[in-house]
Design a protein around this motif. Sequence first.
Motif, PDB file in Angstrom:
ATOM      1  N   TRP A 197      35.338  41.163  40.601  1.00  0.00           N
ATOM      2  CA  TRP A 197      34.264  40.349  41.280  1.00  0.00           C
ATOM      3  C   TRP A 197      34.738  39.985  42.867  1.00  0.00           C
ATOM      4  CZ3 TRP A 197      29.204  38.967  40.903  1.00  0.00           C
ATOM      5  CH2 TRP A 197      28.883  38.055  41.829  1.00  0.00           C
ATOM      6  N   ARG A 239      27.802  40.865  45.823  1.00  0.00           N
ATOM      7  CA  ARG A 239      27.511  39.360  45.294  1.00  0.00           C
ATOM      8  C   ARG A 239      26.676  38.580  45.849  1.00  0.00           C
ATOM      9  NH1 ARG A 239      33.292  39.399  46.751  1.00  0.00           N
ATOM     10  NH2 ARG A 239      32.968  37.840  48.490  1.00  0.00           N
ATOM     11  N   TYR A 260      23.887  39.627  43.530  1.00  0.00           N
ATOM     12  CA  TYR A 260      23.974  38.989  42.170  1.00  0.00           C
ATOM     13  C   TYR A 260      23.387  37.813  42.359  1.00  0.00           C
ATOM     14  CZ  TYR A 260      26.438  42.657  39.539  1.00  0.00           C
ATOM     15  OH  TYR A 260      27.088  43.712  38.962  1.00  0.00           O
ATOM     16  N   THR A 281      35.654  33.236  40.509  1.00  0.00           N
ATOM     17  CA  THR A 281      34.626  32.962  39.233  1.00  0.00           C
ATOM     18  C   THR A 281      34.888  31.409  38.804  1.00  0.00           C
ATOM     19  OG1 THR A 281      36.697  33.646  37.961  1.00  0.00           O
ATOM     20  CG2 THR A 281      35.513  35.376  38.373  1.00  0.00           C
ATOM     21  N   LEU A 300      24.839  38.051  35.718  1.00  0.00           N
ATOM     22  CA  LEU A 300      26.064  38.077  36.127  1.00  0.00           C
ATOM     23  C   LEU A 300      26.787  38.892  35.346  1.00  0.00           C
ATOM     24  CD1 LEU A 300      26.440  34.555  37.357  1.00  0.00           C
ATOM     25  CD2 LEU A 300      25.562  36.460  38.871  1.00  0.00           C
ATOM     26  N   VAL A 326      32.271  35.821  34.791  1.00  0.00           N
ATOM     27  CA  VAL A 326      32.272  35.368  36.240  1.00  0.00           C
ATOM     28  C   VAL A 326      31.638  33.766  35.972  1.00  0.00           C
ATOM     29  CG1 VAL A 326      30.601  35.483  38.357  1.00  0.00           C
ATOM     30  CG2 VAL A 326      31.515  37.556  37.448  1.00  0.00           C
TER      31      VAL A 326
END
Length: 484
Positions: free
Chosen positions: A69, A77, A80, A179, A203, A207
Amino acid sequence: MSSVNKSTQPATLFDGPYYLSIAGKLLASKDSFDVVNPATGKVFAKAPSGTAGQLEEAITAAKTAFKAWSALKYEERQQYLNAYADELEKHRDQLARLLTEEQGKPLTTMAEPEVDQSISWIRQIAARPIPVEILEETDDHLVELHHTPLGVVGAITPWNFPVLLALWKVAPALIAGNTMVIKPSPFTPLSTLRFGQIAQSVLPAGVLSVVSGGNELGPQLTGHPDIAKISFTGSTETGKHVLRSAAGTIKRVTLELGGNDAAIVLPDADYRSIIPQLFWGAIGNSGQWCVGIKRLYVHRSFHREFVEAFVDYAKQQKLGDGFDPTVAIGPVQNKMQFDKVKSFLDDIKANGQKIVLGGDIDESRPGYFIPVTVVDNPSENARIVQEEQFGPIVPIIVYDDVEDAIERTNNSPFGLGGSVWGRDTKAAVAVAYRLETGMVWVNEIHTLGVDFPFGGHKQSGLGTEHGNEGRQLFTNPKTVLIRK
């Protein structure tokens, strides 16, 4: 331990069952605990009681997920998080109704706006990268300041705004490359569990995990060596325990704690026009917010008229079940807090302080309902003035001299927020500058934004949320020095 298949729930209804979200899976637990509707005082759902082993699994999964991640590009990101916001929006009505059922706040005026603001917050945070700062650049030397992710963030969230205050933490932590493992309040676990379940469809595994359970999980999270940061919102006393526990591994800590916020209405204020703002600043969410007005200082020249107008306005607001669209004020959220607020009423009566509205609880009524109570000019050393009531009681306190009002406002171990009200804005701002608070409003109340740092002085907290300052606290400042 058993896992279940993910399924799409109707947009407006969700009756469970509720699951822990760990490593991308929805997991059941051996034990469960009751969730009470505060408007009825009755159990309406069961929440999974996560074990120490399940919390350990969530932390391990988050640590594993961190590598991939954090290696993603910011834009990846961001995609997401925007997809997560889109998915939450599909379940907006469902989340709002669930929030009212477990927390008690009115659906249309508080629960729906809380969910809407939470979704908007995710999108706004995702649109705000923390840039690399060039500290020096010459022909032969370059110094850069980067903000790198910390690792696994542990979040412990409260029961007064369980959706908003959790997602306020989720968005900046995840977009920075961390995370997260969330432990929600056992009083309001369901909406957090639900948005955790929704996250698993969007996700990557690990995460974002949500593990509900009893208070015994808190120390495990705060003291765990694989947790890089704790973000906690709750009482000052619990915050002290969090800080002690986190000290063992010297992890980063952000604490958003209690407050005893004062509002000072200056002698030149058009006080009648601002009574609705002052009332909701104190009584909104049944007085259950850390930056609620807990002390209301008014000048003696209009004290009597102010109290009468304030009481008249309060009488127009209906107390009841948050699903009733005519209701403006819901119940106190839980029996523990209900009993605490009752103890304030008992103290007020025992000390002969003047109650001009409310004060008497209908014990035959189901649920945790406390009527709006206005206390007229209690002494400065009264418990209702010195302590945080976190309920629908507001003391209106007389002052003669602005200097005295400022001194009394600052004479508190708390310093979260405050407000100043007056026609002469320049004079009001001068007073605001002198209040020992993390944030202060002038002629407004509870204006918040992703770019406005939010935090407290004294025993009201440590660190900040929001703004560049708050977002950067989810990162490690890393100075890179390069000889060309």
